[in-house]
Design an enzyme around this catalytic site. Structure first.
Site, mmCIF file in Angstrom:
data_model
loop_
_atom_site.group_PDB
_atom_site.id
_atom_site.type_symbol
_atom_site.label_atom_id
_atom_site.label_comp_id
_atom_site.label_asym_id
_atom_site.label_seq_id
_atom_site.Cartn_x
_atom_site.Cartn_y
_atom_site.Cartn_z
ATOM 1 N N ASP A 48 7.927 32.530 -37.156
ATOM 2 C CA ASP A 48 8.812 32.316 -36.300
ATOM 3 C C ASP A 48 9.109 33.469 -35.275
ATOM 4 O O ASP A 48 8.856 34.452 -35.777
ATOM 5 C CB ASP A 48 10.256 31.607 -36.521
ATOM 6 C CG ASP A 48 10.577 30.564 -35.709
ATOM 7 O OD1 ASP A 48 10.562 29.580 -35.775
ATOM 8 O OD2 ASP A 48 11.109 30.912 -34.370
ATOM 9 N N ASP A 74 5.710 36.089 -32.363
ATOM 10 C CA ASP A 74 5.574 35.068 -30.824
ATOM 11 C C ASP A 74 4.215 34.715 -31.019
ATOM 12 O O ASP A 74 3.157 35.425 -30.582
ATOM 13 C CB ASP A 74 5.866 35.903 -29.726
ATOM 14 C CG ASP A 74 5.949 35.043 -28.484
ATOM 15 O OD1 ASP A 74 5.373 34.037 -28.524
ATOM 16 O OD2 ASP A 74 6.364 35.712 -27.301
ATOM 17 N N TYR A 167 5.753 17.847 -21.832
ATOM 18 C CA TYR A 167 5.753 17.645 -23.391
ATOM 19 C C TYR A 167 4.868 16.821 -23.890
ATOM 20 O O TYR A 167 3.870 16.874 -24.609
ATOM 21 C CB TYR A 167 7.044 17.351 -23.890
ATOM 22 C CG TYR A 167 7.374 17.299 -25.413
ATOM 23 C CD1 TYR A 167 7.500 18.259 -25.942
ATOM 24 C CD2 TYR A 167 7.390 15.891 -25.844
ATOM 25 C CE1 TYR A 167 7.676 18.235 -27.610
ATOM 26 C CE2 TYR A 167 7.650 16.090 -27.286
ATOM 27 C CZ TYR A 167 7.672 17.146 -28.001
ATOM 28 O OH TYR A 167 8.055 17.085 -29.396
ATOM 29 N N LYS A 171 1.482 17.122 -26.366
ATOM 30 C CA LYS A 171 1.523 16.413 -27.582
ATOM 31 C C LYS A 171 0.036 15.488 -27.849
ATOM 32 O O LYS A 171 -0.460 15.424 -28.544
ATOM 33 C CB LYS A 171 2.733 15.607 -28.001
ATOM 34 C CG LYS A 171 3.939 16.680 -28.181
ATOM 35 C CD LYS A 171 3.709 17.524 -29.401
ATOM 36 C CE LYS A 171 4.781 18.564 -29.673
ATOM 37 N NZ LYS A 171 4.392 19.302 -30.972
HETATM 38 N N1 NAD Z 1 12.822 17.254 -33.188
HETATM 39 C C1 NAD Z 1 12.087 16.107 -32.682
HETATM 40 O O1 NAD Z 1 12.691 14.895 -32.424
HETATM 41 C C2 NAD Z 1 10.888 15.931 -32.795
HETATM 42 C C3 NAD Z 1 9.862 15.043 -32.507
HETATM 43 C C4 NAD Z 1 8.497 15.003 -32.488
HETATM 44 C C5 NAD Z 1 7.756 16.258 -32.699
HETATM 45 N N2 NAD Z 1 8.515 17.463 -33.038
HETATM 46 C C6 NAD Z 1 7.924 18.810 -32.919
HETATM 47 O O2 NAD Z 1 8.148 19.257 -34.191
HETATM 48 C C7 NAD Z 1 8.020 20.670 -34.297
HETATM 49 C C8 NAD Z 1 9.194 21.351 -34.611
HETATM 50 O O3 NAD Z 1 10.268 21.055 -33.900
HETATM 51 P P1 NAD Z 1 11.784 21.070 -34.321
HETATM 52 O O4 NAD Z 1 12.399 19.784 -34.013
HETATM 53 O O5 NAD Z 1 11.756 21.373 -35.769
HETATM 54 O O6 NAD Z 1 12.308 22.204 -33.246
HETATM 55 P P2 NAD Z 1 13.146 23.538 -33.408
HETATM 56 O O7 NAD Z 1 13.719 23.768 -32.090
HETATM 57 O O8 NAD Z 1 14.236 23.057 -34.497
HETATM 58 O O9 NAD Z 1 12.199 24.360 -34.012
HETATM 59 C C9 NAD Z 1 11.006 24.908 -33.276
HETATM 60 C C10 NAD Z 1 10.972 26.470 -33.887
HETATM 61 O O10 NAD Z 1 9.605 26.771 -33.159
HETATM 62 C C11 NAD Z 1 9.991 28.323 -32.943
HETATM 63 N N3 NAD Z 1 8.915 28.782 -31.561
HETATM 64 C C12 NAD Z 1 8.891 28.238 -30.430
HETATM 65 N N4 NAD Z 1 8.152 29.015 -29.854
HETATM 66 C C13 NAD Z 1 7.708 29.699 -30.522
HETATM 67 C C14 NAD Z 1 6.806 30.773 -30.427
HETATM 68 N N5 NAD Z 1 6.271 31.453 -28.989
HETATM 69 N N6 NAD Z 1 6.733 31.868 -31.344
HETATM 70 C C15 NAD Z 1 6.894 31.658 -32.491
HETATM 71 N N7 NAD Z 1 7.848 30.535 -32.793
HETATM 72 C C16 NAD Z 1 8.110 29.685 -31.815
HETATM 73 C C17 NAD Z 1 11.349 28.178 -32.389
HETATM 74 O O11 NAD Z 1 11.915 29.726 -32.507
HETATM 75 C C18 NAD Z 1 12.168 27.194 -33.492
HETATM 76 O O12 NAD Z 1 12.302 28.024 -34.757
HETATM 77 C C19 NAD Z 1 7.508 20.765 -32.628
HETATM 78 O O13 NAD Z 1 6.341 20.755 -32.480
HETATM 79 C C20 NAD Z 1 8.066 19.583 -31.933
HETATM 80 O O14 NAD Z 1 7.467 19.416 -30.682
HETATM 81 C C21 NAD Z 1 10.126 17.308 -33.028
#
Ligand code: NAD
Length: 263
Positions: A48, A74, A167, A171
């Site tokens: 992360d 990153d 978004y 996706k």
């Molecule tokens: N939460 C939802 O409702 C949901 C629904 C469908 C899909 N998703 C997908 O699930 C995945 C995880 O999301 P989440 O809900 O756990 O969100 P979250 O924000 O809790 O976690 C996302 C993580 O990605 C990291 N991140 C973002 N950009 C980064 C980069 N450039 N380099 C390194 N790390 C990076 C962030 O620091 C964070 O820790 C995502 O791809 C999101 O699109 C989430």
């Protein structure tokens, strides 16, 4: 095939001795995936850009008696991606599983209000970073004739309204990329699949879900499951896809949405 009891109710094939990179591991779904993969026997490389949360995660995993290391990176940086893959292969010799979970949401900004900058930021993280990291990991997997890629897509990979256009388009793109990977490399021992969550309570959605009167909360409470997901609901399916139990699955987008998209 080895088996490991994850809970008294379930037995799934283990990830014993598999080397698994999990991105986005500092929060939400990636955090739950890292813990579950480690509990299933994998050596987890938790990635992360947020280092404090990663260190905490790794110490929790080790406290549970499981194995993990963290790499702060990153994923929009090509040099960080190269360093991450090199450090992992130097330390463990190979990468068996790549879980592309890190992602960003666009805050439901509509098309006319979406700037080029917002569009590019979403595609850089949600699509290009996944493409670059996958390409950095694939040669080693192909050399060994074995590898598993688990992408976290979304219901927004299939329907509108799970985000704004940046978004939703990003996706849709990641689902297409997952299918293309399966098409190109399935016969060479690579399995690529995606999990498509509905609304999950994570850092990404906390603000939206904290307002019980919002249209999102009302919509989510009306789904067949009657609730939004917890990260573990998604991680369980992401674990299944990483194991040999999913050996006949290639290019699938597995809906884990509590029934959000049934109508
Ligand atoms: N939460 C939802 O409702 C949901 C629904 C469908 C899909 N998703 C997908 O699930 C995945 C995880 O999301 P989440 O809900 O756990 O969100 P979250 O924000 O809790 O976690 C996302 C993580 O990605 C990291 N991140 C973002 N950009 C980064 C980069 N450039 N380099 C390194 N790390 C990076 C962030 O620091 C964070 O820790 C995502 O791809 C999101 O699109 C989430």
């Amino acid at each position: 095939m080895n088996t490991l009891s994850i809970s008294s109710a379930r037995v799934v094939p283990a990830l014993n001795d598999r080397i698994a990179i999990v991105t986005g591991a500092a929060s939400g779904i990636g955090h739950a995936q890292a813990r579950l993969y480690a509990a299933a026997g994998a050596q987890v490389v938790a990635v992360d850009r947020s280092s404090d949360a990663l260190l905490e995660l790794v110490s929790t995993i080790r406290g549970d008696g499981d194995k993990a290391v963290s790499i702060t990176a990153d994923l929009t940086s090509t040099s960080d991606i190269a360093r991450l893959v090199k450090e992992t292969t130097d330390q463990f010799g190979r990468i068996d599983i790549l879980a592309n979970t890190a992602g960003l949401h666009d805050g439901y900004v509509r098309s006319l209000e979406t700037s080029d900058e917002l569009w590019d930021r979403l595609f850089d993280v949600n699509v290009k970073a996944v493409f670059r990291l996958t390409n950095a990991v694939l040669p080693g997997m192909l050399e060994r004739g074995h590898g598993v890629i688990v992408n976290i897509a979304s219901v927004a990979s299939f329907v509108a309204g799970g985000g704004g256009p940046a978004y939703t388009a990003s996706k849709h793109a990641i689902m297409g990329y997952t299918r293309q990977l399966a098409h190109e490399y399935g016969r060479k021992g690579i399995r690529a699949n995606a999990v498509c969550p509905g609304m999950v309570e994570t850092g990404m959605t906390r603000e939206v879900l904290s307002d019980s009167t919002s249209r999102f909360v009302k919509a989510v409470n009306a789904v067949p499951a009657g609730r939004f997901a917890q990260p573990e609901d998604i991680a369980d399916v992401a674990l299944f896809l990483a194991t040999d139990a999913a050996r006949f699955m290639h290019g699938a987008g597995v809906m884990v949405d509590g029934g959000l998209t049934v109508r």
